[in-house]
Design an enzyme around this catalytic site. Structure first.
Site, PDB file in Angstrom:
ATOM      1  N   HIS A  65      39.786 -15.243  52.061  1.00 14.19           N
ATOM      2  CA  HIS A  65      39.482 -14.760  50.721  1.00 14.19           C
ATOM      3  C   HIS A  65      39.593 -15.944  49.768  1.00 14.19           C
ATOM      4  O   HIS A  65      40.591 -16.684  49.819  1.00 14.19           O
ATOM      5  CB  HIS A  65      40.461 -13.643  50.332  1.00 14.19           C
ATOM      6  N   SER A 101      42.829 -18.122  50.801  1.00 16.16           N
ATOM      7  CA  SER A 101      43.899 -17.535  51.613  1.00 16.16           C
ATOM      8  C   SER A 101      43.308 -16.915  52.871  1.00 16.16           C
ATOM      9  O   SER A 101      42.249 -16.279  52.808  1.00 16.16           O
ATOM     10  CB  SER A 101      44.616 -16.418  50.831  1.00 16.16           C
ATOM     11  N   ASN A 151      40.952 -12.390  57.802  1.00 19.22           N
ATOM     12  CA  ASN A 151      39.921 -12.545  56.778  1.00 19.22           C
ATOM     13  C   ASN A 151      40.257 -13.754  55.931  1.00 19.22           C
ATOM     14  O   ASN A 151      41.427 -14.109  55.759  1.00 19.22           O
ATOM     15  CB  ASN A 151      39.862 -11.300  55.878  1.00 19.22           C
ATOM     16  N   ASP A 188      42.093  -6.949  50.800  1.00 16.41           N
ATOM     17  CA  ASP A 188      42.613  -8.305  50.515  1.00 16.41           C
ATOM     18  C   ASP A 188      44.145  -8.305  50.422  1.00 16.41           C
ATOM     19  O   ASP A 188      44.730  -9.134  49.726  1.00 16.41           O
ATOM     20  CB  ASP A 188      41.992  -8.857  49.222  1.00 16.41           C
TER      21      ASP A 188
HETATM   22  C1  GRF Z   1      33.211 -17.782  50.886  1.00 16.67           C
HETATM   23  O1  GRF Z   1      33.561 -18.014  49.543  1.00 16.67           O
HETATM   24  C2  GRF Z   1      34.330 -17.010  51.540  1.00 16.67           C
HETATM   25  O2  GRF Z   1      35.583 -17.271  50.957  1.00 16.67           O
HETATM   26  C3  GRF Z   1      33.963 -15.604  51.274  1.00 16.67           C
HETATM   27  O3  GRF Z   1      32.544 -15.575  51.471  1.00 16.67           O
HETATM   28  C4  GRF Z   1      32.027 -16.816  50.930  1.00 16.67           C
HETATM   29  C5  GRF Z   1      30.866 -17.312  51.769  1.00 16.67           C
HETATM   30  O4  GRF Z   1      31.359 -17.636  53.021  1.00 16.67           O
HETATM   31  N1  GRF Z   1      34.667 -14.739  52.161  1.00 16.67           N
HETATM   32  P1  GRF Z   1      30.369 -18.146  54.227  1.00 16.67           P
HETATM   33  O5  GRF Z   1      29.686 -19.411  53.742  1.00 16.67           O
HETATM   34  O6  GRF Z   1      29.353 -17.045  54.485  1.00 16.67           O
HETATM   35  O7  GRF Z   1      31.307 -18.401  55.361  1.00 16.67           O
END
Ligand code: GRF
Length: 195
Positions: free
Chosen positions: A108, A135, A106, A144
């Protein structure tokens, strides 16, 4: 290695991951799955020629187990070796996590272990931190939590809003996640520190 990517939204991390899996890369994207039918990432994956699936959580109501059983059925049909959560916004139960133990990642948007959970950028600004970041970690039953496989740092500048900070962190996510996946797909769990 066969990689399935789970999304709930725009899928910018999914795009970065999928774009990175070319040439002699040891992994290939085999499925992009969303729990939200209208997620922008689904159209992007289709445009990239990647198989997609939608398993909405809403029809299952509060029955997390039934939703996750449907997720597992759809995912396992694609025979994934690695699962990448990328903007996937559902909390997963230990049942699901155990099913993919040791092969689920994942990303985060914080420098874990700081700021687990939501609103990470606002919290870092509020705390007066001078840096933030993202991360990539192995997914374990602790939200997380799990071993950290890579981090990237950005400065927090005076006057930053959470959106300013998100805009500075997101491009780093798009560099970090592919770098971690490329290493993880070879079985190497040495944490990645971006230059
Ligand atoms: C990002 O900030 C990511 O860190 C979090 O979801 C947000 C959107 O990600 N997990 P994405 O554009 O859908 O990949």
């Amino acid at each position: 290695k066969r990689v399935a990517i789970l999304i709930s939204g725009s899928g910018s991390n999914m795009v970065a991951l999928a774009d990175s899996m070319t040439g002699d890369h040891p992994a290939r994207p085999v499925l992009v799955l969303s729990n939200v039918a209208t997620a922008g990432g689904i159209a992007k994956a289709q445009a990239m020629g990647i198989a997609t699936a939608v398993v909405e959580h809403k029809p299952f109501g509060r029955d997390r187990e039934a939703f996750e059983a449907a997720l597992i059925e759809t995912l396992d049909a694609a025979r994934p070796d690695i699962i990448c959560l990328a903007g996937f916004m559902r909390i997963l139960t230990p049942t699901f996590i155990n099913h993919y133990a040791g092969r689920m990642l994942n990303i985060h948007p914080s420098l874990l272990p700081k700021y687990k959970g939501l609103d990470t950028h606002a919290r870092a600004i509020e705390a007066g931190d001078d840096e933030a970041g993202c991360s990539v970690h192995e997914v374990t039953a602790e939200l997380d939590g799990g071993p950290i496989l890579g981090q990237a740092r950005v400065p927090i500048l005076p006057g930053d809003t959470p959106d300013d900070l998100a805009a500075r962190v997101l491009p780093m996510e798009h560099r970090l996640y592919p770098a971690v996946l490329a290493r993880f797909a070879t079985g190497d769990r040495t944490p990645v520190v971006l230059p």
